[in-house]
Design a protein around this motif. Structure first.
Motif, PDB file in Angstrom:
ATOM      1  N   PRO A 347       0.801  -1.228   0.000  1.00  0.00           N
ATOM      2  CA  PRO A 347       0.000   0.000   0.000  1.00  0.00           C
ATOM      3  C   PRO A 347       0.833   1.277   0.000  1.00  0.00           C
ATOM      4  O   PRO A 347       0.475   2.257  -0.618  1.00  0.00           O
ATOM      5  N   LEU A 348       1.970   1.291   0.700  1.00  0.00           N
ATOM      6  CA  LEU A 348       2.751   2.514   0.809  1.00  0.00           C
ATOM      7  C   LEU A 348       3.271   2.966  -0.550  1.00  0.00           C
ATOM      8  O   LEU A 348       3.490   4.151  -0.779  1.00  0.00           O
ATOM      9  N   GLU A 349       3.479   2.021  -1.457  1.00  0.00           N
ATOM     10  CA  GLU A 349       3.987   2.390  -2.777  1.00  0.00           C
ATOM     11  C   GLU A 349       2.978   3.227  -3.552  1.00  0.00           C
ATOM     12  O   GLU A 349       3.357   3.937  -4.471  1.00  0.00           O
ATOM     13  N   CYS A 350       1.726   3.132  -3.192  1.00  0.00           N
ATOM     14  CA  CYS A 350       0.688   3.903  -3.881  1.00  0.00           C
ATOM     15  C   CYS A 350       0.308   5.149  -3.085  1.00  0.00           C
ATOM     16  O   CYS A 350      -0.699   5.768  -3.346  1.00  0.00           O
ATOM     17  N   ALA A 351       1.120   5.494  -2.107  1.00  0.00           N
ATOM     18  CA  ALA A 351       0.804   6.642  -1.263  1.00  0.00           C
ATOM     19  C   ALA A 351       1.716   7.825  -1.568  1.00  0.00           C
ATOM     20  O   ALA A 351       2.073   8.580  -0.699  1.00  0.00           O
ATOM     21  N   GLN A 352       2.140   7.945  -2.823  1.00  0.00           N
ATOM     22  CA  GLN A 352       3.008   9.064  -3.179  1.00  0.00           C
ATOM     23  C   GLN A 352       2.283  10.386  -2.964  1.00  0.00           C
ATOM     24  O   GLN A 352       1.230  10.614  -3.522  1.00  0.00           O
ATOM     25  N   PRO A 353       2.841  11.281  -2.159  1.00  0.00           N
ATOM     26  CA  PRO A 353       2.181  12.566  -1.942  1.00  0.00           C
ATOM     27  C   PRO A 353       2.376  13.483  -3.134  1.00  0.00           C
ATOM     28  O   PRO A 353       3.336  13.353  -3.886  1.00  0.00           O
ATOM     29  N   ALA A 354       1.470  14.401  -3.288  1.00  0.00           N
ATOM     30  CA  ALA A 354       1.581  15.404  -4.347  1.00  0.00           C
ATOM     31  C   ALA A 354       1.891  16.745  -3.704  1.00  0.00           C
ATOM     32  O   ALA A 354       1.352  17.088  -2.668  1.00  0.00           O
ATOM     33  N   CYS A 355       2.782  17.493  -4.315  1.00  0.00           N
ATOM     34  CA  CYS A 355       3.151  18.798  -3.806  1.00  0.00           C
ATOM     35  C   CYS A 355       3.018  19.810  -4.921  1.00  0.00           C
ATOM     36  O   CYS A 355       3.437  19.552  -6.051  1.00  0.00           O
ATOM     37  N   HIS A 356       2.415  20.937  -4.616  1.00  0.00           N
ATOM     38  CA  HIS A 356       2.059  21.893  -5.662  1.00  0.00           C
ATOM     39  C   HIS A 356       2.221  23.297  -5.114  1.00  0.00           C
ATOM     40  O   HIS A 356       1.663  23.616  -4.074  1.00  0.00           O
ATOM     41  N   GLY A 357       3.015  24.120  -5.764  1.00  0.00           N
ATOM     42  CA  GLY A 357       3.224  25.463  -5.230  1.00  0.00           C
ATOM     43  C   GLY A 357       3.357  26.510  -6.306  1.00  0.00           C
ATOM     44  O   GLY A 357       4.169  26.366  -7.209  1.00  0.00           O
ATOM     45  N   PRO A 358       2.550  27.594  -6.246  1.00  0.00           N
ATOM     46  CA  PRO A 358       2.736  28.700  -7.166  1.00  0.00           C
ATOM     47  C   PRO A 358       3.744  29.706  -6.619  1.00  0.00           C
ATOM     48  O   PRO A 358       3.618  30.157  -5.489  1.00  0.00           O
ATOM     49  N   GLY A 359       4.748  30.040  -7.397  1.00  0.00           N
ATOM     50  CA  GLY A 359       5.712  31.064  -7.014  1.00  0.00           C
ATOM     51  C   GLY A 359       5.656  32.196  -8.022  1.00  0.00           C
ATOM     52  O   GLY A 359       5.283  31.989  -9.171  1.00  0.00           O
ATOM     53  N   VAL A 360       6.019  33.379  -7.629  1.00  0.00           N
ATOM     54  CA  VAL A 360       5.971  34.530  -8.525  1.00  0.00           C
ATOM     55  C   VAL A 360       7.391  34.980  -8.821  1.00  0.00           C
ATOM     56  O   VAL A 360       8.125  35.390  -7.919  1.00  0.00           O
ATOM     57  N   ALA A 361       7.784  34.885 -10.088  1.00  0.00           N
ATOM     58  CA  ALA A 361       9.168  35.121 -10.474  1.00  0.00           C
ATOM     59  C   ALA A 361       9.683  36.521 -10.158  1.00  0.00           C
ATOM     60  O   ALA A 361      10.767  36.654  -9.612  1.00  0.00           O
ATOM     61  N   PRO A 362       8.947  37.616 -10.475  1.00  0.00           N
ATOM     62  CA  PRO A 362       9.516  38.944 -10.273  1.00  0.00           C
ATOM     63  C   PRO A 362       9.962  39.215  -8.834  1.00  0.00           C
ATOM     64  O   PRO A 362      10.999  39.807  -8.602  1.00  0.00           O
ATOM     65  N   GLU A 363       9.159  38.789  -7.847  1.00  0.00           N
ATOM     66  CA  GLU A 363       9.523  39.049  -6.460  1.00  0.00           C
ATOM     67  C   GLU A 363      10.496  38.015  -5.917  1.00  0.00           C
ATOM     68  O   GLU A 363      11.107  38.219  -4.886  1.00  0.00           O
ATOM     69  N   GLY A 364      10.632  36.897  -6.594  1.00  0.00           N
ATOM     70  CA  GLY A 364      11.530  35.863  -6.128  1.00  0.00           C
ATOM     71  C   GLY A 364      11.096  35.240  -4.826  1.00  0.00           C
ATOM     72  O   GLY A 364      11.919  34.893  -3.990  1.00  0.00           O
ATOM     73  N   THR A 365       9.801  35.115  -4.594  1.00  0.00           N
ATOM     74  CA  THR A 365       9.304  34.505  -3.359  1.00  0.00           C
ATOM     75  C   THR A 365       8.323  33.399  -3.686  1.00  0.00           C
ATOM     76  O   THR A 365       7.675  33.405  -4.728  1.00  0.00           O
ATOM     77  N   LEU A 366       8.224  32.445  -2.767  1.00  0.00           N
ATOM     78  CA  LEU A 366       7.232  31.392  -2.889  1.00  0.00           C
ATOM     79  C   LEU A 366       5.937  31.921  -2.291  1.00  0.00           C
ATOM     80  O   LEU A 366       5.889  32.263  -1.108  1.00  0.00           O
ATOM     81  N   ASN A 367       4.890  32.024  -3.107  1.00  0.00           N
ATOM     82  CA  ASN A 367       3.628  32.630  -2.664  1.00  0.00           C
ATOM     83  C   ASN A 367       2.639  31.634  -2.105  1.00  0.00           C
ATOM     84  O   ASN A 367       1.666  32.032  -1.474  1.00  0.00           O
ATOM     85  N   GLY A 368       2.832  30.350  -2.384  1.00  0.00           N
ATOM     86  CA  GLY A 368       1.884  29.366  -1.879  1.00  0.00           C
ATOM     87  C   GLY A 368       2.438  27.968  -2.007  1.00  0.00           C
ATOM     88  O   GLY A 368       3.280  27.693  -2.860  1.00  0.00           O
ATOM     89  N   LEU A 369       1.958  27.083  -1.148  1.00  0.00           N
ATOM     90  CA  LEU A 369       2.413  25.701  -1.166  1.00  0.00           C
ATOM     91  C   LEU A 369       1.287  24.806  -0.687  1.00  0.00           C
ATOM     92  O   LEU A 369       0.584  25.140   0.276  1.00  0.00           O
ATOM     93  N   ALA A 370       1.078  23.699  -1.377  1.00  0.00           N
ATOM     94  CA  ALA A 370       0.041  22.748  -0.981  1.00  0.00           C
ATOM     95  C   ALA A 370       0.583  21.338  -1.130  1.00  0.00           C
ATOM     96  O   ALA A 370       1.348  21.052  -2.054  1.00  0.00           O
ATOM     97  N   GLY A 371       0.201  20.453  -0.226  1.00  0.00           N
ATOM     98  CA  GLY A 371       0.627  19.062  -0.300  1.00  0.00           C
ATOM     99  C   GLY A 371      -0.499  18.140   0.084  1.00  0.00           C
ATOM    100  O   GLY A 371      -1.335  18.482   0.924  1.00  0.00           O
ATOM    101  N   ALA A 372      -0.537  16.971  -0.536  1.00  0.00           N
ATOM    102  CA  ALA A 372      -1.556  15.974  -0.196  1.00  0.00           C
ATOM    103  C   ALA A 372      -0.919  14.595  -0.215  1.00  0.00           C
ATOM    104  O   ALA A 372      -0.092  14.299  -1.081  1.00  0.00           O
ATOM    105  N   GLY A 373      -1.281  13.767   0.728  1.00  0.00           N
ATOM    106  CA  GLY A 373      -0.743  12.417   0.762  1.00  0.00           C
ATOM    107  C   GLY A 373      -1.456  11.574   1.792  1.00  0.00           C
ATOM    108  O   GLY A 373      -2.150  12.102   2.673  1.00  0.00           O
ATOM    109  N   LYS A 374      -1.319  10.263   1.674  1.00  0.00           N
ATOM    110  CA  LYS A 374      -1.871   9.379   2.689  1.00  0.00           C
ATOM    111  C   LYS A 374      -1.056   9.540   3.966  1.00  0.00           C
ATOM    112  O   LYS A 374       0.144   9.797   3.924  1.00  0.00           O
ATOM    113  N   PRO A 375      -1.678   9.400   5.125  1.00  0.00           N
ATOM    114  CA  PRO A 375      -0.970   9.618   6.392  1.00  0.00           C
ATOM    115  C   PRO A 375       0.289   8.773   6.534  1.00  0.00           C
ATOM    116  O   PRO A 375       1.270   9.215   7.103  1.00  0.00           O
TER     117      PRO A 375
END
Length: 395
Positions: A347-375
């Motif tokens: 089961p753990l092999e199918c529990a790959q978490p997903a990570c997704h983050g929008p960053g804004v290039a001009p300011e050079g900062t990470l504006n958001g981050l989201a992750g999902a995965g099985k516990p």
């Protein structure tokens, strides 16, 4: 209850790891007693702490008499007048019923009721697409109950929709049924005690119906302000949400009256956030600090079967604020495998978490981050967060 559902999943996965366990039914009554006893112990613990700190506690329902006085009424009808130099309103909110739907109030329940049911709700229809709706539907499915979620528009509005899709797709793979683009119109109790629900498919205009043991409304919350007689104190509320209008100091339209938590307009409906706001307010009132609550970039977690955490802007919010051409997206893995494992894979092999983050290039900062995965994959989710930050090379 989320943990109870996770344990059931672990029991089902255990044979893959050599544990010769047989499928066992879930006992709702045992779980409910444990949950209710835990909540009661928390309530008692709070009362003890108040007493230890010499805080007077009145178990009464209060409303304003004037800007410095409230009148409280006990269950027995006894009235108590209390006056104070400063007053803090922290009455929170309650789940909302769709009173325009026939039978909704008479036969439906809310999430508050679900946690106090002494017997299993059985086949359940969850109406709504908020995190409360999906969390409840997720653990009901995990406990082996036939569960359907009815969604009018999109799930998890305000959250990153790519991550939201992962959450609902995984729930569907685990057995939760989704009715999308549908709205209920009527709930009736049949002679056998079951609830007959009629709904409209908004795309086709067709009317459908099915029977359920329980109908759970999870369509949002309303603030506990209507019975406070706020107008007698001069406290202003939003005409649309009925929440109390506050400034950065948590001050209402009356300088010595404050509001914190879900009852205040524009505040995240999150318990830890309200607790911190209350601590900072207490320190300011006592002259110990001038710090105010920072409500930007408050992280939050959704305890669906595929747990989802996020902080900062969603992709949709980043594009709306900065324009699509200025937003850089980073995702890992590109195509996460969150399906139920075949027999020859752990089961753990199918529990790959997903990570997704929008960053804004001009300011050079990470504006958001989201992750999902099985516990079970939480450690991988953590490394996913770090690699996302390292790969973009931003703060």
């Amino acid at each position: 209850m989320h943990q109870a559902a996770l344990l059931g999943g672990m029991v089902r996965d255990a044979p893959h790891y050599g544990w010769a366990l047989q499928p066992v039914p879930h006992d709702w009554t045992t779980m409910a007693e444990a949950v209710q006893n835990h909540v009661k112990s928390l309530n008692w613990g709070h009362r003890v702490q108040l007493q230890d700190r010499k805080v007077m506690y009145f178990n009464i329902k209060a409303s304003f008499v004037d800007a410095h006085t409230v009148c409280g009424v006990s269950k027995g009808g006894k009235e108590t007048l209390l006056s104070a130099e400063h007053i803090v309103i922290a009455t929170g909110g309650r789940p909302r019923y769709p009173t325009h739907i026939e039978g909704a109030l008479e036969y439906g329940i809310t999430s508050d009721d679900l946690f106090w049911l002494k017997e299993s709700p059985g086949k359940t229809l969850v109406v709504g697409a908020s995190y409360v709706a999906l969390e409840c539907a997720g653990f009901l499915t995990g406990l082996g109950l036939d569960t359907t979620v009815m969604i009018r528009s999109i799930p998890l509005r305000g959250f990153d929709q790519q991550m939201s899709s992962l959450v609902t797709e995984y729930m569907a793979s685990q057995g939760t049924r989704f009715l999308r683009g549908c709205t209920p119109s009527r709930v009736r109790r049949l002679p056998d005690g079951q609830l007959q629900v009629t709904w409209e498919d908004l795309s086709s205009g067709k009317e459908n119906m099915d029977t359920f043991n329980t109908v759970l409304w999870a369509i949002g919350r309303i603030p506990e302000t209507r019975s406070l007689n706020l107008e007698k104190a001069g406290v202003h509320t939003s005409p649309t949400s009925q929440k109390i209008l506050v400034d950065a100091q948590e001050t209402t339209s009356v300088p010595h009256i404050y509001a914190i938590g879900d009852v205040a307009e524009g505040r995240p409906e999150l318990t830890p956030t309200a607790i911190m706001a209350g601590k900072l307010l207490a320190q300011r009132l006592c002259g110990q600090s001038s710090d105010v609550m920072d409500y930007d970039n408050v992280p939050t977690t959704v305890f669906t079967p595929l747990e989802y955490g996020c902080v900062g802007l969603s992709e949709e919010e980043a594009v709306a604020r900065h324009g699509e051409e200025h937003v850089e997206l980073s995702q890992a893995p590109k195509n996460p495998d969150l399906s139920t494992p075949p027999k020859d894979r752990l089961p753990l092999e199918c529990a790959q978490p997903a990570c997704h983050g929008p960053g804004v290039a001009p300011e050079g900062t990470l504006n958001g981050l989201a992750g999902a995965g099985k516990p079970e994959a939480s450690s991988m989710a953590s490394s996913c967060y770090c690699s996302s930050l390292q790969r973009t090379g931003r703060n």
